[in-house]
Scaffold this motif. Structure first.
Motif, mmCIF file in Angstrom:
data_model
loop_
_atom_site.group_PDB
_atom_site.id
_atom_site.type_symbol
_atom_site.label_atom_id
_atom_site.label_comp_id
_atom_site.label_asym_id
_atom_site.label_seq_id
_atom_site.Cartn_x
_atom_site.Cartn_y
_atom_site.Cartn_z
ATOM 1 N N ASP A 1 -13.278 92.872 1.621
ATOM 2 C CA ASP A 1 -12.771 93.972 2.436
ATOM 3 C C ASP A 1 -11.576 94.662 1.789
ATOM 4 O OD1 ASP A 1 -14.530 93.520 4.775
ATOM 5 O OD2 ASP A 1 -13.427 91.632 4.904
ATOM 6 N N SER B 1 -10.997 88.897 7.655
ATOM 7 C CA SER B 1 -11.094 89.731 6.460
ATOM 8 C C SER B 1 -11.241 88.872 5.212
ATOM 9 C CB SER B 1 -9.843 90.598 6.328
ATOM 10 O OG SER B 1 -9.732 91.485 7.414
ATOM 11 N N SER C 1 -6.757 85.426 7.160
ATOM 12 C CA SER C 1 -7.700 86.035 6.224
ATOM 13 C C SER C 1 -8.313 84.989 5.311
ATOM 14 C CB SER C 1 -7.007 87.110 5.381
ATOM 15 O OG SER C 1 -6.542 88.168 6.187
ATOM 16 N N GLY D 1 -5.120 97.999 6.978
ATOM 17 C CA GLY D 1 -6.324 98.619 6.433
ATOM 18 C C GLY D 1 -6.293 100.127 6.442
#
Length: 219
Positions: free
Chosen positions: A68, A2, A25, A134
């Motif tokens: 994202d 991400s 990430s 998410g």
């Protein structure tokens, strides 16, 4: 992996950035003060951009076009709100989270559909959980449940419809309302109500089931 932007490099922002980076990430931290980046420590392996978090050029330098998740965790509610508005409406960032200090503004944030964390303790941990899972926009918390609003994706199914009773049974949730993707209708559903791909759905989900349910929604 991400791509996540963290706006604000205070205690919460620096802790959050390190947690996300350690989780694998790709993290970029924005802060108006270059000195603030010292809080990240030597082991932080993300990137930094000095600037204002709601400035378009600053966000572009931070990679907002491929972002994202954006988490606005500065010490200003107004700045955090502006960051979420710019990220959402100008750059279509899929998931935007704001830190909220003044609980009197919770209703306004809910009406605007802004995912937020309100409180003074464990803020980084809660934002981290939202960023990693998410899941959809947070509306309210009731004990062990969260009320979430999300766009239903059925792209992983051969059919583009599903009954409310199927979703509730398979994921142990309760769907309390939905709106058609084209805005043509909204309703409080029964078990026989049909949901379509792209519908906006409001559901009560237990905390421990959020990750599992998010995986279904985002397939």
């Amino acid at each position: 992996m991400s791509n996540i932007i963290v706006v604000g490099c205070g205690r919460v922002g620096s802790q959050l950035a390190n947690m996300l980076s350690d989780n694998g990430s790709n993290v970029c931290v924005i802060d108006k003060s270059a000195e603030a980046f010292a809080k990240l420590g030597r082991n932080f392996n993300g990137s930094t951009v000095q600037g204002i978090g709601f400035d378009e050029d600053t966000l572009l330098k931070a990679g907002v076009e491929d972002c994202d998740v954006l988490a606005a965790v500065t010490q200003s509610d107004n700045a955090n709100l502006m960051c979420t508005e710019v990220a959402t409406h100008l750059f279509d960032v899929p998931h935007v989270i704001a830190r909220l200090y003044n609980s009197d503004h919770e209703r306004a944030y809910a009406q605007l559909g802004i995912d937020y964390v309100c409180g003074t303790s464990l803020v980084a941990e809660e934002v981290f959980g939202k960023a990693v899972s998410g899941h959809g926009a947070h509306l309210e918390t009731f004990g062990e449940y969260e009320v979430l609003r999300f766009s239903l994706s059925l792209a992983h199914l051969e059919r583009r419809t599903i009954r409310v009773s199927e979703v509730e049974r398979d994921h142990d949730i309760r769907i309390v309302a939905f709106e058609r993707a084209d805005g043509s209708a909204s309703s409080i559903p029964t078990g026989d109500s049909i949901l379509y791909h792209g519908d906006t759905v409001m559901a009560c989900v237990r905390h421990e089931l959020i990750d599992q349910f998010s995986a279904f929604v985002q397939k």
